[in-house]
Design an enzyme around this catalytic site. Structure first.
Site, PDB file in Angstrom:
ATOM      1  N   HIS A  96      -7.056  -4.902  10.446  1.00  0.00           N
ATOM      2  CA  HIS A  96      -6.857  -4.639   9.013  1.00  0.00           C
ATOM      3  C   HIS A  96      -5.575  -5.297   8.520  1.00  0.00           C
ATOM      4  O   HIS A  96      -4.619  -5.474   9.275  1.00  0.00           O
ATOM      5  CB  HIS A  96      -6.928  -3.139   8.685  1.00  0.00           C
ATOM      6  N   ASP A 155       0.823  -1.214   0.000  1.00  0.00           N
ATOM      7  CA  ASP A 155       0.000   0.000   0.000  1.00  0.00           C
ATOM      8  C   ASP A 155       0.854   1.261   0.000  1.00  0.00           C
ATOM      9  O   ASP A 155       2.079   1.200   0.167  1.00  0.00           O
ATOM     10  CB  ASP A 155      -0.959  -0.008   1.205  1.00  0.00           C
ATOM     11  N   ASN A 187      -7.300  -3.115  14.629  1.00  0.00           N
ATOM     12  CA  ASN A 187      -8.680  -3.443  14.244  1.00  0.00           C
ATOM     13  C   ASN A 187      -8.734  -4.620  13.271  1.00  0.00           C
ATOM     14  O   ASN A 187      -9.759  -4.899  12.672  1.00  0.00           O
ATOM     15  CB  ASN A 187      -9.365  -2.215  13.620  1.00  0.00           C
ATOM     16  N   GLU A 210      -9.756  -1.895   5.713  1.00  0.00           N
ATOM     17  CA  GLU A 210     -10.376  -1.612   7.005  1.00  0.00           C
ATOM     18  C   GLU A 210     -11.698  -2.381   7.134  1.00  0.00           C
ATOM     19  O   GLU A 210     -12.317  -2.729   6.131  1.00  0.00           O
ATOM     20  CB  GLU A 210     -10.680  -0.111   7.109  1.00  0.00           C
TER      21      GLU A 210
HETATM   22  P1  PGA Z   1       2.367  -1.375  12.612  1.00  0.00           P
HETATM   23  O1  PGA Z   1       1.191  -1.369  11.550  1.00  0.00           O
HETATM   24  O2  PGA Z   1       3.344  -2.396  12.153  1.00  0.00           O
HETATM   25  O3  PGA Z   1       2.940   0.022  12.532  1.00  0.00           O
HETATM   26  O4  PGA Z   1       1.764  -1.691  13.923  1.00  0.00           O
HETATM   27  C1  PGA Z   1       0.688  -2.578  11.082  1.00  0.00           C
HETATM   28  C2  PGA Z   1      -0.540  -2.335  10.243  1.00  0.00           C
HETATM   29  O5  PGA Z   1      -1.274  -1.375  10.522  1.00  0.00           O
HETATM   30  O6  PGA Z   1      -0.788  -3.132   9.323  1.00  0.00           O
END
Ligand code: PGA
Length: 245
Positions: free
Chosen positions: A141, A71, A139, A146
């Site tokens: 995702h 992404d 959450n 999301e």
């Molecule tokens: P993080 O993000 O590694 O910064 O916790 C992971 C994500 O949101 O997929």
């Protein structure tokens, strides 16, 4: 628990990086043209650090590797320090002998709609992703898919939910600077990978990991789509594993 899902619990974030980087190295050493799916965020940082250290010590060859990132924030230029292109160059690509022309990250300034439509095709033309590295949001995702997630989605423009904007604001000077949209591989794009490694550390990920491993397949927890895949390895530290049975 899904029998296609292998869970590896390690002590901490350092061990997470060590274990994951070794799997990636074994993988790139085993294939003539490995196609890697890569992720950004804090979780993969220790993995990339070990990969860089390995390159400095052992000169593992990356010249044959192709990579696709999951992404990118919408509207940031490639040299913006908050962009995921900048992150990947700075944390990994600048320090190994990968050919940058073979590193693909969704382009977020151009005709994004048509770029999004092409991204899955670009992946397919390189033979598909052999090994996808994934983080996970609090959450649930994966990528920027999301909840509630469309399990049939391909790469598209997505809105970030307030909790993700808040979580990611730690990388920005103020929360107002966090982009509210991104271009992200979809759930179906992710499930198309032949093998998936999901990594997580910290107590704040424990609930999402519990849903991933023990919950039912449910679009309100996007990560549960991975239970439909037949080759997933989940590597987590003890804190992220703390709610598992
Ligand atoms: P993080 O993000 O590694 O910064 O916790 C992971 C994500 O949101 O997929």
């Amino acid at each position: 628990m899904n029998k296609n899902m292998k869970i590896i619990v390690v002590e901490d974030k350092i061990q997470l990086g060590r274990t994951t980087s070794q799997m990636i190295l074994d993988f790139i050493n085993s294939k003539p043209i490995p196609v890697l799916g890569l992720a950004t965020g804090s979780t993969p940082e220790s993995t990339y650090q070990f990969l860089v250290e390995d390159y400095q010590k052992n000169h593992t060859d990356w010249s044959h590797v192709i990579s696709f990132n999951l992404d990118e924030y919408l509207g940031l230029t490639m040299d913006d320090k908050q962009s995921y292109r900048y992150f990947m160059n700075y944390k990994l690509f600048n320090h190994i002998n990968i050919n940058k022309d073979n590193t693909f990250i969704p382009l977020s300034i151009c005709d994004v709609e048509s770029f999004a439509n092409q991204y899955d095709q670009m992946i397919l033309e390189k033979g598909g992703i052999d090994l996808q590295l994934l983080g996970i949001g609090e959450n649930g995702h994966i990528g920027f898919n999301e909840p509630p997630a469309d399990f049939e989605s391909l790469t598209s423009i997505v809105d970030l939910v307030p909790s993700t904007i808040k979580a990611n604001s730690r990388f920005f000077a103020t929360i107002d600077q966090v982009p509210v949209k991104a271009i992200s591989m979809g759930i179906k794009s992710i499930l198309n990978a032949k093998k998936i490694i999901l990594i997580a550390n910290g107590e704040n990920k424990a609930q999402a990991i519990k849903q991933l491993v023990d919950g039912k397949i449910d679009s309100t927890w996007p990560c549960t789509a991975l239970r439909m895949h037949n080759d997933v390895i989940v590597i987590i530290d003890k804190k992220a594993a703390s709610l598992l049975k």
